[in-house]
Design an enzyme around this catalytic site. Structure first.
Site, PDB file in Angstrom:
ATOM      1  N   ARG A  94       0.854  -1.050   0.118  1.00  0.00           N
ATOM      2  CA  ARG A  94      -0.125  -0.018  -0.038  1.00  0.00           C
ATOM      3  C   ARG A  94       0.891   1.311  -0.005  1.00  0.00           C
ATOM      4  O   ARG A  94       0.448   2.248  -0.640  1.00  0.00           O
ATOM      5  CB  ARG A  94      -1.039  -0.008   1.161  1.00  0.00           C
ATOM      6  CG  ARG A  94      -2.067   1.077   1.058  1.00  0.00           C
ATOM      7  CD  ARG A  94      -3.090   1.051   2.123  1.00  0.00           C
ATOM      8  NE  ARG A  94      -2.589   0.919   3.569  1.00  0.00           N
ATOM      9  CZ  ARG A  94      -3.284   1.118   4.562  1.00  0.00           C
ATOM     10  NH1 ARG A  94      -4.342   0.635   4.519  1.00  0.00           N
ATOM     11  NH2 ARG A  94      -2.667   1.196   5.964  1.00  0.00           N
ATOM     12  N   LYS A 115      -2.402   7.135   1.197  1.00  0.00           N
ATOM     13  CA  LYS A 115      -2.241   7.406   2.565  1.00  0.00           C
ATOM     14  C   LYS A 115      -1.045   8.340   2.480  1.00  0.00           C
ATOM     15  O   LYS A 115      -0.030   8.217   2.604  1.00  0.00           O
ATOM     16  CB  LYS A 115      -1.893   6.170   3.275  1.00  0.00           C
ATOM     17  CG  LYS A 115      -2.131   6.168   4.771  1.00  0.00           C
ATOM     18  CD  LYS A 115      -2.156   4.840   5.372  1.00  0.00           C
ATOM     19  CE  LYS A 115      -2.157   4.989   6.763  1.00  0.00           C
ATOM     20  NZ  LYS A 115      -3.167   5.616   7.633  1.00  0.00           N
ATOM     21  N   GLU A 162     -15.910   6.666   5.986  1.00  0.00           N
ATOM     22  CA  GLU A 162     -15.158   5.969   6.923  1.00  0.00           C
ATOM     23  C   GLU A 162     -15.028   7.107   8.187  1.00  0.00           C
ATOM     24  O   GLU A 162     -15.754   7.887   8.009  1.00  0.00           O
ATOM     25  CB  GLU A 162     -13.751   5.698   6.616  1.00  0.00           C
ATOM     26  CG  GLU A 162     -13.139   6.783   6.038  1.00  0.00           C
ATOM     27  CD  GLU A 162     -11.742   6.466   5.381  1.00  0.00           C
ATOM     28  OE1 GLU A 162     -10.961   5.318   5.680  1.00  0.00           O
ATOM     29  OE2 GLU A 162     -11.215   7.152   4.589  1.00  0.00           O
TER      30      GLU A 162
HETATM   31  N1  PMP Z   1      -9.142   4.872   7.312  1.00  0.00           N
HETATM   32  C1  PMP Z   1      -8.188   5.926   7.614  1.00  0.00           C
HETATM   33  C2  PMP Z   1      -8.628   7.216   7.099  1.00  0.00           C
HETATM   34  C3  PMP Z   1      -7.013   5.813   8.077  1.00  0.00           C
HETATM   35  O1  PMP Z   1      -6.254   6.724   8.389  1.00  0.00           O
HETATM   36  C4  PMP Z   1      -6.780   4.226   8.536  1.00  0.00           C
HETATM   37  C5  PMP Z   1      -5.429   4.114   9.108  1.00  0.00           C
HETATM   38  N2  PMP Z   1      -5.239   4.801  10.624  1.00  0.00           N
HETATM   39  C6  PMP Z   1      -7.715   3.548   8.167  1.00  0.00           C
HETATM   40  C7  PMP Z   1      -8.841   3.785   7.635  1.00  0.00           C
HETATM   41  C8  PMP Z   1      -7.590   1.972   8.712  1.00  0.00           C
HETATM   42  O2  PMP Z   1      -6.540   1.493   8.025  1.00  0.00           O
HETATM   43  P1  PMP Z   1      -5.534   0.131   8.581  1.00  0.00           P
HETATM   44  O3  PMP Z   1      -6.396  -0.683   8.957  1.00  0.00           O
HETATM   45  O4  PMP Z   1      -4.873  -0.093   7.196  1.00  0.00           O
HETATM   46  O5  PMP Z   1      -4.808   0.560   9.472  1.00  0.00           O
END
Ligand code: PMP
Length: 285
Positions: free
Chosen positions: A52, A151, A184
């Site tokens: 990622r 990200k 989210e």
């Molecule tokens: N959405 C956002 C905006 C995030 O920053 C994150 C990570 N902190 C997540 C979802 C969760 O992703 P992951 O399970 O890969 O940590």
């Protein structure tokens, strides 16, 4: 003493771990990052996180100055040097320092930074009792403006929503997308349980496709819990039987109240409890 911090192949103490104020990561939020976890010295889904990271970098035309394997080795070495068996890893790649002005072509030396430390995002009691959250009025970045799938170091969109949550006395906030659908939370993905089905916004709802989210979807298949990625509205959340959030830092955390309304009976639901237990088993496997 705090664990050594990796910057471009060298290790520094926390006090000495510094980069240039001309770095475009600082000046413009131009860079990418990952947040990962170790459980019993092992990084959870390291390859997925590295993939990622490289995709995020590719999306912003940032060339990471090392191979994926070299990055994996660097992360593992930094974890080892930290002496921490259960930790949080912050991996950052900046655009590098350059002239004042946006042009990424006038920068050099992207900085690769690996920090291994402890993290406690939410108090233990919230895992037992559940979080109270709100819906923020700040919508998630329009995918055609800045894709939530990247990200990037530019988290102001999420910080604006987080501020709304904090000002309402909540530690997380739901972000809708430009179509008014649920996307989210500010740093976590969201799930609901409705009539025995596990539902979560689909990738095209304008979300970061969380690695914890994917692990939960896989777990659901193993546990034969019907699960579906779909479009969710705020209404769907308010009439859900259960709700929980997922993230590398948060892991799986229940939500019992949204916008001052109890979700289900206002207590942590059975499917959420089951998934929290099974997720714990999965990470130490
Ligand atoms: N959405 C956002 C905006 C995030 O920053 C994150 C990570 N902190 C997540 C979802 C969760 O992703 P992951 O399970 O890969 O940590």
């Amino acid at each position: 003493m705090s664990p050594p911090i990796y910057i471009n192949g060298k290790y520094f103490s926390k006090e000495d771990a510094k980069i240039s104020v001309y770095d475009h990561g600082l000046l413009y939020g131009d860079g990418v990052f990952e947040g990962m976890r170790t459980y019993s010295n092992k990084v959870f889904r390291l390859v997925e996180h590295i993939d990622r990271l490289y995709e995020s970098a590719r999306a912003i035309l940032l060339t990471i100055p090392m191979t994926k394997q070299e990055m994996i080795d660097a992360v593992k070495k930094t974890v080892e040097l930290s002496g921490l068996s259960d930790s949080y890893i912050r991996l950052v790649v900046t655009r590098g320092s350059g002239s004042l002005g946006l042009d990424p072509n006038r920068t050099s030396d992207p900085q690769v930074i690996i920090i291994v430390d402890l993290i406690a995002l939410y108090d233990r009691k919230y895992y037992d009792e559940g979080l109270k959250i709100i819906t923020a009025s700040t919508i998630r970045n329009h995918p055609a403006a800045l894709s939530p799938r990247i990200k990037s170091l530019n988290y102001l969109n999420n910080i604006m929503a987080k501020l709304e949550g904090l000002q309402a006395g909540c530690m997380e906030a739901i972000m809708l997308n430009h179509k008014g659908e649920v996307a989210e939370c500010t740093g976590d993905n969201i799930f609901i349980v409705k009539k025995g089905q596990l539902l979560t916004p689909s990738a095209d709802s304008g979300i970061l496709e969380g690695i914890t989210r994917n692990a939960i979807l896989e777990l659901a298949t193993t546990l034969q819990i019907p699960a579906r990625e779909t479009t969710l509205t705020r209404h769907d959340l308010l009439v859900a039987d259960e709700c929980f959030l997922t993230g590398s830092a948060a892991e799986v955390i229940p939500v019992v109240c949204i916008d001052s309304r109890p979700i289900g009976d206002g207590k942590v639901g059975p499917t959420t409890k089951q998934l929290m237990i099974e997720f714990k088993k999965l990470v130490v496997r």
